[in-house]
Scaffold this active site. Structure first.
Site, short mmCIF file in Angstrom:
data_model
loop_
_atom_site.label_atom_id
_atom_site.label_comp_id
_atom_site.label_asym_id
_atom_site.label_seq_id
_atom_site.Cartn_x
_atom_site.Cartn_y
_atom_site.Cartn_z
N SER A 122 3.82 -6.04 -0.30
CA SER A 122 3.41 -7.05 0.66
C SER A 122 4.11 -6.82 1.97
CB SER A 122 3.74 -8.45 0.14
OG SER A 122 3.33 -9.45 1.06
N ARG A 324 -2.74 -1.98 -0.85
CA ARG A 324 -3.29 -2.96 -1.79
C ARG A 324 -4.41 -3.73 -1.11
NH1 ARG A 324 -0.25 -8.43 -3.03
NH2 ARG A 324 -2.43 -8.90 -3.50
N THR A 360 1.86 -15.67 -1.27
CA THR A 360 2.91 -15.72 -2.30
C THR A 360 3.26 -17.16 -2.65
OG1 THR A 360 3.81 -13.62 -1.51
CG2 THR A 360 5.23 -14.97 -2.91
N CYS A 521 -10.75 4.91 0.27
CA CYS A 521 -9.62 4.97 -0.65
C CYS A 521 -8.36 5.38 0.13
CB CYS A 521 -9.88 5.97 -1.77
SG CYS A 521 -8.43 6.26 -2.82
N CYS A 546 -4.02 7.37 -7.79
CA CYS A 546 -4.40 5.97 -7.62
C CYS A 546 -3.19 5.05 -7.49
CB CYS A 546 -5.27 5.52 -8.79
SG CYS A 546 -5.80 3.81 -8.72
N CYS A 549 -4.90 -0.19 -5.83
CA CYS A 549 -5.29 -1.19 -4.84
C CYS A 549 -6.66 -1.79 -5.14
CB CYS A 549 -5.27 -0.59 -3.44
SG CYS A 549 -6.64 0.54 -3.09
N CYS A 552 -11.77 0.68 -4.13
CA CYS A 552 -13.00 1.38 -4.52
C CYS A 552 -13.94 0.47 -5.30
CB CYS A 552 -12.66 2.63 -5.35
SG CYS A 552 -11.64 2.29 -6.82
#
Length: 577
Positions: A122, A324, A360, A521, A546, A549, A552
């Site tokens: 984050s 992300r 959050t 991506c 990968c 996130c 895709c």
């Protein structure tokens, strides 16, 4: 302020592959032959890409005959999927209540990352409201909130200049009283508090399947099997996952959760809400963009060279990278949150306050409210339930009465207001008038413009984008960035980026949209490479890259990609991101 994930810049478990040609029709199972025949009609043009059992069932694969498939099962009172802020806050609150009332309550939490916090990423500017409710003495407990916000700068950047935007009191972007944190470190600290209270944490165990009672209610989850080769066959070390059964299961997988997608369909949870919309946390580039040539990663690299941004970064060292997706749909896109046997919490249903770029605190509060509602039902002298899995609608009621709902209602129209003829500036004017003055009390609720996947235009209608080469100082290439994420997966396992139809990438995505997956991506997972015969292209999936996130799965214009969990422990290894 625009980077909820970034290049983190700091200044200061084989068998040999069995060739299909060795399987003759007289030895192969009829179902397998039918499947192979159907797919082989264009095999030269469409090589098999997907080998995952969710697409190719093992019951129809002769290589799995005789393999022991029984799973060990364990029982808990509450099972929580996901070790993020929401899941851990729910676990902590459950054990707090149990300890206060001297009740026995077994709470188990499974997390796909190898360590608690290793998949957490984050910006993060943390609003401590929910934390203060969960732990009023968080400072004495040593919570890693050490850097209070001292100044906000909000700007619109032109190509070479910036237009300062006044940060008026009361606007959601005002960060007075908040803390700049590394969220992974904060989540790790929450994990320590949970363990001290008696929560059973199981990092490295990926929940891959929702289990159901005969009456259709949720029974719990199963962790994923391990020891499956890349071609989909069992290895000598194959082991089944285990089942975790519970009275109630809380799903807190984060944005675009793999199991939540199944639950949406199973219980029709999105019947009365709008489609969720998303952003990819690089430069807050919304995933509703229309040009298939746009690369969020390269846009981020270019942004760092802006004359207003570059001086802040010059002389710094790039020490980490991650990416992300985040929910931006707001109140309009929140699905039904409860169903027999389970609840949705945190960023899985999507409680992010978009103009604040913060989720959050709302995720934590949703977990706490879920815990309180679940605890009351489980510990009741005679918990009434029409189903084997407890249904706890009280959670949804409590959420709608909380400050979370009030906060999201007030800003519900800000994000969709940017989808207007005047674009960015129209959205800002709307925000200034209807939020700053009326605080979201306008008697209407704006709608979003559809799913993010439906926004891409055909490549023929768009102009290719030329991006500058990275200089290795402020901007960097993709692969060296991914290397800094610590991402790793067992190489000999079926790719967890599954395709519903292996022919679609070349036949539609490449033909119509010029293969946007190779650009959207942020980890270089997808690339189009020439066929070995030299007469066409094929999609290559580099699953080991990968970073989880799920962009895709969200942005694929054909909605052909289905992200599923890999073996537990795989993925990025963020160190306090």
């Amino acid at each position: 302020w625009l980077i909820p994930l970034s290049n983190n810049i700091e200044i200061s478990y084989s068998k040999c592959i069995r060739a299909l040609k060795g399987i003759t029709t007289e030895h192969a199972a009829p179902q397998l032959y039918t499947t192979l025949h159907r797919r082989a009609r264009s095999s030269a043009a469409t090589p098999q890409i997907t080998t995952h059992y969710t697409i190719h069932p093992r019951e129809k694969d002769p290589r799995w005959e005789g393999v022991e498939m029984e799973r060990f099962a364990d029982e808990a009172d509450v099972v929580i999927v996901g070790g993020g802020p929401a899941g851990l806050s729910a676990a902590i609150r459950l054990k707090q209540l149990a300890n206060e009332q001297e009740k026995e309550l077994r709470v188990c939490l499974v997390e796909k990352a190898s360590q608690i916090g290793a998949h957490t990423l984050s910006g993060a500017c943390l609003e401590p409201s929910a934390l203060s409710e969960l732990f009023p003495d968080w400072k004495e407990r040593g919570a890693p909130l050490n850097t209070p916000v001292t100044e906000d700068i909000f700007s619109i950047l032109t190509e070479k200049h910036r237009i300062p935007v006044p940060m008026l009191p009361g606007l959601p972007m005002n960060n007075h009283g908040n803390y700049i944190v590394r969220l992974g470190n904060f989540v790790r600290w929450l994990g320590e508090q949970a363990e001290e209270l008696g929560v059973e944490l199981y990092p490295g165990y990926a929940a891959s399947e929702v289990l159901f009672h005969e009456d259709g209610s949720v029974k719990g989850i199963a962790t994923n099997d391990v020891g499956i080769a890349k071609d989909g066959s069992p290895k000598d070390v194959f082991e089944r996952g285990m089942e975790l059964h519970a009275k109630v299961t809380l799903f807190g997988e984060g944005c675009h959760g793999h199991l939540a997608k199944q639950l949406y369909k199973q219980f029709n949870l999105r019947e009365n809400c709008e489609p969720q919309t998303y952003a990819i946390g690089l430069k807050e580039v919304g995933l509703d963009y229309s040009n298939p040539y746009l690369s969020p990663f390269r846009e981020f690299q270019r942004w760092k060279h802006h004359p207003f941004v570059a001086p802040t970064l010059e002389g710094g060292s790039r020490i980490a990278y991650g990416a992300r997706a985040l929910n931006e749909g707001g109140l309009q896109s929140i699905p039904k949150l409860t169903f027999p046997g389970g609840l949705l919490i945190g960023c899985s249903p999507g409680f992010m306050n978009v103009p604040k770029i913060k989720g959050t605190h709302t995720a934590m509060k949703s977990g706490m409210l879920a815990a309180e509602a679940v605890f009351a039902r489980i510990t009741a002298e005679s918990p009434e339930s029409e189903t084997a899995g407890l249904h706890v609608p009280e959670y949804s009621d409590a959420l709608k009465e909380s400050w979370v709902w009030k906060e999201l209602y007030a800003v519900r129209n800000i994000r969709p207001s940017f989808h207007n003829y005047f674009g960015l500036y129209g959205g800002m004017v709307y925000t200034g008038i209807f939020y700053w003055i009326l605080r979201g009390k306008e008697p209407w609720t704006l709608k979003h413009c559809g799913t993010d996947a439906s926004q891409l235009k055909p490549a023929k209608d768009c102009t290719p984008i030329e991006y500058p080469k990275p200089d290795g100082k402020l901007s960097f290439d993709l692969l060296s960035s991914v290397a800094l994420s610590g991402t790793n997966h067992e190489g000999d396992q079926p790719p967890h980026l599954t395709l519903r139809d292996d022919a679609v990438p070349v036949g539609r995505n490449l033909a119509v949209y010029d293969g946007p997956e190779q650009r959207f991506c942020p980890a270089g997972v997808y690339e189009y490479v020439p066929l070995e015969t030299g007469d066409g292209m094929r999609l290559q999936i580099n699953a080991q890259n990968c970073v989880h996130c799920k962009t895709c799965d969200i942005k694929d214009p054909s909605q052909n990609i289905n992200w599923v969990v890999p073996e537990g422990g795989g993925g990025p290894a963020y160190n306090g991101m």
